[in-house]
Design an enzyme around this catalytic site. Sequence first.
Site, short mmCIF file in Angstrom:
data_model
loop_
_atom_site.label_atom_id
_atom_site.label_comp_id
_atom_site.label_asym_id
_atom_site.label_seq_id
_atom_site.Cartn_x
_atom_site.Cartn_y
_atom_site.Cartn_z
CE LYS A 178 -50.18 -44.43 -3.01
NZ LYS A 178 -51.05 -44.37 -1.84
CB CYS A 287 -62.40 -54.52 -9.34
SG CYS A 287 -61.43 -55.98 -8.94
CD GLU A 387 -65.78 -49.73 -9.91
OE1 GLU A 387 -65.09 -48.70 -9.87
OE2 GLU A 387 -65.30 -50.87 -9.92
P1 NAD Z 1 -57.98 -44.79 -6.25
O1 NAD Z 1 -57.70 -44.74 -7.70
O2 NAD Z 1 -58.57 -43.62 -5.59
O3 NAD Z 1 -56.61 -45.09 -5.45
C1 NAD Z 1 -55.81 -46.20 -5.76
C2 NAD Z 1 -54.37 -45.89 -5.37
O4 NAD Z 1 -53.88 -44.86 -6.21
C3 NAD Z 1 -54.21 -45.41 -3.94
O5 NAD Z 1 -53.06 -45.98 -3.39
C4 NAD Z 1 -54.05 -43.91 -4.12
O6 NAD Z 1 -53.32 -43.29 -3.09
C5 NAD Z 1 -53.26 -43.85 -5.43
N1 NAD Z 1 -53.34 -42.57 -6.14
C6 NAD Z 1 -54.29 -41.60 -6.06
N2 NAD Z 1 -53.97 -40.56 -6.85
C7 NAD Z 1 -52.79 -40.88 -7.46
C8 NAD Z 1 -51.96 -40.21 -8.41
N3 NAD Z 1 -52.27 -39.01 -8.90
N4 NAD Z 1 -50.85 -40.84 -8.82
C9 NAD Z 1 -50.51 -42.06 -8.36
N5 NAD Z 1 -51.25 -42.74 -7.45
C10 NAD Z 1 -52.39 -42.17 -7.02
O7 NAD Z 1 -58.84 -46.12 -6.03
P2 NAD Z 1 -59.45 -46.69 -4.68
O8 NAD Z 1 -60.61 -45.82 -4.29
O9 NAD Z 1 -58.36 -46.92 -3.72
O10 NAD Z 1 -59.98 -48.13 -5.16
C11 NAD Z 1 -61.21 -48.34 -5.73
C12 NAD Z 1 -61.07 -48.55 -7.22
O11 NAD Z 1 -60.12 -49.58 -7.50
C13 NAD Z 1 -62.35 -49.01 -7.87
O12 NAD Z 1 -62.57 -48.30 -9.06
C14 NAD Z 1 -62.12 -50.47 -8.18
O13 NAD Z 1 -62.86 -51.01 -9.22
C15 NAD Z 1 -60.66 -50.49 -8.46
N6 NAD Z 1 -60.12 -51.84 -8.29
C16 NAD Z 1 -59.73 -52.56 -9.38
C17 NAD Z 1 -59.26 -53.87 -9.24
C18 NAD Z 1 -58.83 -54.72 -10.42
O14 NAD Z 1 -58.17 -55.74 -10.21
N7 NAD Z 1 -59.18 -54.37 -11.64
C19 NAD Z 1 -59.20 -54.43 -7.97
C20 NAD Z 1 -59.62 -53.66 -6.88
C21 NAD Z 1 -60.06 -52.36 -7.04
#
Ligand code: NAD
Length: 480
Positions: A178, A287, A387
């Site tokens: 997804k 991140c 963040e």
């Molecule tokens: P997000 O959590 O909003 O979304 C991430 C994914 O989760 C998307 O595909 C979204 O559709 C899905 N999602 C949302 N609600 C959900 C639910 N209830 N159940 C299952 N899936 C759900 O994050 P974002 O805004 O897309 O990304 C930014 C964040 O990601 C930042 O906090 C960043 O630090 C983090 N990040 C972490 C890493 C790492 O390797 N640690 C790498 C990149 C980004």
Amino acid sequence: MATITEKDTIKTITTHYIDGAFVESHGREVMDTIKPTNGKVIARVTLGDEDDTRRAIAAAKRAFTGFSRTTKEERLRYLRRLHEAVSARIDDLTAVMVEEYGGVARFARLIVESGVTAFAAAEKGLQELPLRQSWGKTTVTLEPVGVAGLITAWNANALFICLKLASAVAAGCTVVIKPSEMSSLQTRVMVEALNAAGLPNGVCNVVTGLGTTVGAELVRNPDVAKISFTGSVAVGETIMRDGAATMKRVTLELGGKSPTIVLDDAALDKAIPSALILAFLNSGQACAAGTRLLVPKSRLDEVKQTIQDGMRAFAVGDPADPSVAVGPMVSQKQYERVESYIRKGIEEGAEVLVGGEGRPKGLEAGYFVKPTVFVNVKNDMTIAQEEIFGPVLSVIAYDSDDEAIRIANDSKYGLHSAVMGTDLERARRVASQLRAGRVVINNMTDDPQAPWGGFKYSGVGREYGKYGIEAFLEPKAILE
Ligand code: NAD
């Protein structure tokens, strides 16, 4: 089939990839994809629903029976095919990341290339991982955990898909991906590449849709054994909580507020440019971004001057322009989020050294912010604790190595950190005391066999190389 042609002014995507075929979406909701450099609609994407997700899970479940029994050699062959197929689309994947996400060209290519590298790294990791060990009358095998749901964030969608898929395939798992709903055009190119790799039908399925529909179904469905997630802490918490009902195994790659410690013996002309690269990685939407810069109080004036000089290299503008270092934020929401943190920093008493509120001159149409450096930041300020996920750097002064370590660790996060200094032994001593999943010394560097993942709120579990593969395996002991 999805209809994307160069002639279309607005592209449309109406399909998912299920059981080896592009199939029309059952879900009917349509989402606009907005180009972040000008706010214009560039694509309309039909979002999948629970039905699409269940269809994909069922395909993955059917495929698991055969794929879980593949030999190491067969999986190595599939990984090589994936490597080849995705390598062939590096240019296309880079171009679409620049267009849809606004990633700066020079960094977008590196991200896509690291995705390709993930397949080679998994190949090496799998070769080195003993899937069967025996002693006396005991045999231990590492078995694929089952169908895995792979959920990705928008800031490096191609990399996350490759990384998670590589580990899952190496382990013998089948998957439903997804991707971020904000990365549909990038996903489409990636799916074409994955399709070209010719995995058995149902091994890799992709459903585009919202987290609250497609993502939530993956998390609650009893036929999904494992979720590997990259995204925010808030959603990570939901996945852990809701996944508990079906005893999901989880890997969570979450946020960061990474410190870069410049020791007082550092050569500032090298350390500060490296620290700025770390801070503004992927336009700050990374991140791992080193968004807290810890510097010795005794050298603060020198540091400020070197930052001001160094920031000239961080031009903001059209991400397709290879001289540009900082592109737009991905969306209006993300633009507003970053602006609100810049305002908060000013309100809480930090001093703007570079940048500040508002759009840069001449870039009023898109979601551009000014790369911003704050000085006089205290570690308990909001801009040092939360963040921001944008190009905002907080400079914090310290008196001693011990104080620098204390400040660095005074964070709910623990994903990445950096130490810069001339005396390597001293830098290593400091690195060993940092509570983070990865510490780099004297520069941003990577090793695809080294584990990636966070301490504390930065996540659960690890990715990359053999560590990433182990996260998709269950040890099983047979005792005679
Ligand atoms: P997000 O959590 O909003 O979304 C991430 C994914 O989760 C998307 O595909 C979204 O559709 C899905 N999602 C949302 N609600 C959900 C639910 N209830 N159940 C299952 N899936 C759900 O994050 P974002 O805004 O897309 O990304 C930014 C964040 O990601 C930042 O906090 C960043 O630090 C983090 N990040 C972490 C890493 C790492 O390797 N640690 C790498 C990149 C980004």
